[in-house]
Design a protein around this motif. Structure first.
Motif, short mmCIF file in Angstrom:
data_model
loop_
_atom_site.label_atom_id
_atom_site.label_comp_id
_atom_site.label_asym_id
_atom_site.label_seq_id
_atom_site.Cartn_x
_atom_site.Cartn_y
_atom_site.Cartn_z
N LYS A 61 0.85 -1.14 -0.19
CA LYS A 61 -0.16 0.04 -0.20
C LYS A 61 0.86 1.21 -0.04
N PRO A 62 2.07 1.40 0.83
CA PRO A 62 2.47 2.84 0.82
C PRO A 62 3.55 2.99 -0.48
N ARG A 63 3.63 1.95 -1.45
CA ARG A 63 4.43 2.24 -2.34
C ARG A 63 4.26 3.49 -3.35
N PRO A 64 3.21 3.75 -3.94
CA PRO A 64 2.96 4.65 -4.48
C PRO A 64 3.26 6.13 -3.86
N SER A 65 2.88 6.25 -2.41
CA SER A 65 3.09 7.28 -1.75
C SER A 65 4.89 7.78 -1.94
N VAL A 66 5.49 6.40 -1.43
CA VAL A 66 6.98 6.46 -1.30
C VAL A 66 7.44 7.08 -2.60
N THR A 67 7.10 6.22 -3.68
CA THR A 67 7.64 6.60 -5.06
C THR A 67 7.49 8.00 -5.31
N PHE A 68 6.23 8.65 -5.02
CA PHE A 68 5.97 10.06 -5.13
C PHE A 68 7.08 10.96 -4.51
N LYS A 95 13.35 13.03 9.28
CA LYS A 95 13.29 11.43 8.60
C LYS A 95 12.87 11.59 7.03
N ARG A 96 13.07 10.76 6.31
CA ARG A 96 12.64 10.75 4.93
C ARG A 96 12.04 9.37 4.76
N LEU A 97 11.13 8.98 3.83
CA LEU A 97 10.48 7.97 3.71
C LEU A 97 11.51 6.82 2.97
N LEU A 116 4.55 4.34 8.43
CA LEU A 116 3.46 4.45 9.66
C LEU A 116 3.98 5.51 10.60
N GLU A 117 5.32 5.55 10.77
CA GLU A 117 5.92 6.79 11.80
C GLU A 117 5.43 7.93 11.28
N LEU A 118 5.58 8.15 9.73
CA LEU A 118 5.48 9.70 9.43
C LEU A 118 4.22 9.93 8.79
N SER A 119 3.14 8.82 9.03
CA SER A 119 1.88 8.98 8.52
C SER A 119 1.31 10.57 8.74
N ASP A 120 1.12 10.82 9.80
CA ASP A 120 0.57 12.27 9.94
C ASP A 120 1.26 13.51 9.17
N PRO A 121 2.39 13.56 9.26
CA PRO A 121 3.09 14.84 8.05
C PRO A 121 2.98 14.24 6.69
N VAL A 122 3.20 12.88 6.42
CA VAL A 122 2.88 12.58 5.03
C VAL A 122 1.54 12.99 4.44
N GLY A 123 0.27 12.77 5.36
CA GLY A 123 -0.95 12.99 4.91
C GLY A 123 -1.05 14.55 4.59
N ARG A 124 -0.40 15.16 5.54
CA ARG A 124 -0.80 16.82 5.41
C ARG A 124 0.12 17.36 4.13
N THR A 125 1.30 16.53 3.97
CA THR A 125 2.07 16.99 2.81
C THR A 125 1.30 16.62 1.42
N SER A 137 2.75 17.64 -10.67
CA SER A 137 2.71 16.31 -10.26
C SER A 137 1.44 15.96 -9.53
N VAL A 138 0.66 15.15 -9.70
CA VAL A 138 -0.30 14.71 -9.19
C VAL A 138 -0.38 13.69 -8.02
N PRO A 139 -0.53 13.96 -6.80
CA PRO A 139 -0.03 13.17 -5.50
C PRO A 139 -1.03 12.00 -5.50
N PRO A 140 -0.61 10.94 -5.00
CA PRO A 140 -1.60 9.66 -4.74
C PRO A 140 -2.59 10.11 -3.49
N ASP A 141 -3.59 9.24 -3.56
CA ASP A 141 -4.55 9.43 -2.35
C ASP A 141 -3.56 8.70 -1.10
N MET A 142 -3.91 9.54 0.12
CA MET A 142 -3.13 9.00 1.48
C MET A 142 -4.04 7.81 1.95
N LEU A 143 -3.40 7.01 2.58
CA LEU A 143 -4.07 5.59 2.89
C LEU A 143 -5.48 6.08 3.91
#
Length: 301
Positions: A61-68, A95-97, A116-125, A137-143
């Motif tokens: 599941k996290p792969r699209p977001s990490v790639t982005f 920290k980075r993904l 999972l550790e960075l899920s909050d700042p990742v979702g806000r970003t 660029s079009v970001p993927p949907d957050m989990l």
């Protein structure tokens, strides 16, 4: 394998064991040359198969977001900014993904853990970048919350496999006596964990089935059991089966008896040899050769 043995002067009977990967061809060759009881599959390779399968089913599941984030400098900068905002941290502390490496399954578990550790700042970003009309660029949907819960279960269940893999890879020498304790400890941790999602329940059962498939009879494998019983760090403690302990101790007793009989036979043979030929070193008993005799062996009579 036979040609290598001949080249290096290795006698097949003196080979106590050979470790290979899980390929059917190499396993078949090793068993044919050295015997079924002397072949051992590489534990690290088996763990890689189990982990890769589990990660492919439930950890993608996290792969699209990490790639982005790896491709977008804007998103990465915003992620760093959100982590250090209102703190004494610097950009180097943020920290980075983590992107996974397909040849190392444990990097996939590390990717899930960091996400999972960075899920909050990742979702806000992701939200901020998606609202930025100037961004190409079009970001993927957050989990979703449900997907994050499933990912938490998956990461927790995969953690024992990661710890076992790191323990194997960090050691300069892996002792065969550590295999049974590590396998049983890994299995026990997975069994004790109670998932909260359907994905977690399915993954738990998949892992336990695979561990049973590859390691179900390991306690009753003679060399593994004997090595563990003789290791003063473990002895009987890691075993789940009393029958396996009894069989292992019987195997050790058998090896000791065989060795003692071999030593006894060697000693008796040496004593008999000395009895028959021991006096030949006495100069008085060594006959002077008769140079005039036509019998070349006469001097040995």
């Amino acid at each position: 394998m036979r040609s290598v043995n001949e080249e290096w002067g290795i006698e097949v009977d003196k080979v106590n064991g050979i470790t290979t990967d899980g390929g059917a061809n190499i396993k078949g060759a090793a068993k044919e040359v050295y015997g079924v009881n002397k072949h051992f599959s590489c534990m690290d390779h088996i763990l890689n198969l189990i982990g890769s399968k589990a990660l492919g089913l439930h950890g993608s599941k996290p792969r699209p977001s990490v790639t982005f984030f790896r491709k977008s400098e804007v998103a990465t900068s915003e992620l760093v900014k959100l982590q250090i905002e209102g703190t004494n941290k610097t950009e180097n502390d943020a920290k980075r993904l983590i992107n996974e490496c397909r040849t190392r399954w444990s990097s996939g578990e590390a990717m899930c853990e960091r996400f999972l550790e960075l899920s909050d700042p990742v979702g806000r970003t992701l939200m901020k970048v998606s609202l930025d009309k100037s961004s190409r660029s079009v970001p993927p949907d957050m989990l979703t919350v449900s997907e994050l819960s499933s990912l938490t279960d998956a990461q927790t269940l995969l953690r024992p496999l990661t710890l076992t893999t790191k323990s194997l890879n960090s050691a300069k020498t892996v002792f065969i006596s550590k295999i049974i304790p590590m396998i049983n400890s890994m299995q026990s941790r997975i069994q004790k964990f109670q998932p909260s999602t359907p994905v977690g329940f399915n993954l738990k059962q998949t892992l336990l089935d695979d561990i049973k498939k590859f390691f179900g009879n390991i306690e009753r494998t003679s060399l593994y059991a004997a090595a563990t019983l003789l290791d003063p760090r473990f002895k009987r403690v890691p075993f789940n089966s009393d029958v396996a302990i009894a069989e292992g101790m019987g195997y050790i007793a058998k090896l000791m008896n065989e060795r003692m009989n071999a030593v006894r036979c060697e000693a008796e043979a040496e004593a008999e040899t000395n009895r028959i030929f021991g006096g030949l070193d006495d100069p008085e008993q060594v006959a002077e050769p008769d140079d005039d005799s036509d019998d070349l062996l006469a001097s040995f009579d």
